[in-house]
Motif scaffolding. Structure first.
Motif, PDB file in Angstrom:
ATOM      1  N   GLY A  65      68.152  30.686  49.737  1.00 13.47           N
ATOM      2  CA  GLY A  65      67.929  32.338  50.716  1.00 13.47           C
ATOM      3  C   GLY A  65      67.910  31.691  52.458  1.00 13.47           C
ATOM      4  N   LEU A  82      63.967  33.415  46.000  1.00 11.44           N
ATOM      5  CA  LEU A  82      63.673  34.814  45.192  1.00 11.44           C
ATOM      6  C   LEU A  82      62.297  35.926  45.368  1.00 11.44           C
ATOM      7  N   LEU A 101      67.509  40.066  38.495  1.00 11.08           N
ATOM      8  CA  LEU A 101      68.325  38.319  38.026  1.00 11.08           C
ATOM      9  C   LEU A 101      68.500  39.242  36.590  1.00 11.08           C
ATOM     10  N   ASP A 138      60.269  37.592  50.643  1.00 10.60           N
ATOM     11  CA  ASP A 138      61.377  38.172  51.281  1.00 10.60           C
ATOM     12  C   ASP A 138      62.065  38.655  53.147  1.00 10.60           C
ATOM     13  N   VAL A 143      62.906  40.644  39.863  1.00  3.81           N
ATOM     14  CA  VAL A 143      63.976  40.111  40.926  1.00  3.81           C
ATOM     15  C   VAL A 143      65.451  40.691  41.087  1.00  3.81           C
ATOM     16  N   ASN A 161      58.427  38.765  48.071  1.00  5.65           N
ATOM     17  CA  ASN A 161      58.894  40.361  47.361  1.00  5.65           C
ATOM     18  C   ASN A 161      58.186  41.066  46.636  1.00  5.65           C
TER      19      ASN A 161
END
Length: 254
Positions: free
Chosen positions: A123, A92, A13, A95, A11, A165
């Motif tokens: 998000g 995260l 990070l 999507d 993701v 994602n």
């Protein structure tokens, strides 16, 4: 469940070369090997864990589980006005770009629809800000639903949406999938073809999955989902019951 710290790389990070990632990988190896039995959510993840743990460890799969208590399911006419729902965490692992694309396609090609986004997460503000810049209609945000009424609330919708994602290579079965199935909702999933969930949906005829932003392909999948009938009543008992998970655990602990 989620494979850390590798999930953090997927993701964006952490970077693979970073000292903190190397530290966490070393800790992960020690942590996993402190147990006799390790359970993962998919057979695919077993291949990954086998590279980390010692050969004397027992590795099993327990997909996920849900209480199968009965709920009252309302009668629905999916062709009259289709109500789509995306429920749960918006972070995260999801999507949000696909959710926006999905709503765009609904507005462009379909008339009788509503899209509800139920839940919260890091998000959600990003999603709201992006949608404010569009002229899309028939979408609604619902922040919280009382947990005791959550399943009865979801059962009033027609289609459950999953948007994962695609960069995440590791597999799990999202809690929202199980809740959708319990509420008798066919699944529309956006996810990588490489993960187990993609094949699971088509193999068990519980909905459709896609891994592209292509408008016509998404539109055709939505049309197919609305027209067809899906059988999801037995899959929970077969794959995701508390009883199955409990029996698997007891098999290796007695």
């Amino acid at each position: 469940r989620d494979i850390f710290p590798d999930w953090l790389i997927d993701v964006g990070l952490l970077k693979k070369e970073s000292l903190i990632f190397k530290f966490l990988k070393n800790y992960q190896r020690k942590f996993y090997n402190s147990f006799d039995i390790l359970a993962v959510q998919s057979d695919y993840d077993q291949k990954y864990i086998k590279k980390i743990i010692n050969k004397d460890k027992i590795l099993i799969t327990i997909k996920n589980w849900i209480n199968l208590s009965k709920i009252k399911l309302p009668k629905k006419n999916i062709n009259k006005r289709t109500k789509f729902v995306f429920a749960g965490n918006i972070g995260l692992g999801q999507d949000i770009v696909f959710l926006i694309k999905f709503l765009k396609i609904l507005n462009k090609f379909f008339d009788n629809f509503k899209l509800y986004i139920v839940g919260d997460g890091r998000g959600i503000q990003n999603l709201k800000s992006r949608l404010k810049l569009t002229n899309y209609k028939n979408y609604f945000f619902i922040k919280k639903v009382n947990q005791n009424k959550y399943e009865n609330f979801l059962s009033k919708f027609d289609v459950g949406i999953i948007s994962l994602n695609r960069k995440i290579k590791y597999n799990n079965y999202p809690g929202k999938l199980l809740t959708y199935l319990k509420c008798n909702l066919p699944i529309f999933a956006y996810c990588s073809k490489k993960i187990e969930l993609n094949n699971f949906i088509s193999k068990n005829n519980i909905g459709v999955s896609i891994n592209t932003y292509n408008e016509m392909k998404i539109k055709n999948k939505i049309t197919s989902l609305i027209k067809n009938k899906y059988q999801n009543k037995n899959i929970l008992n077969k794959e995701f019951s508390v009883k199955k998970a409990t029996n698997t655990i007891l098999k290796y602990t007695n």
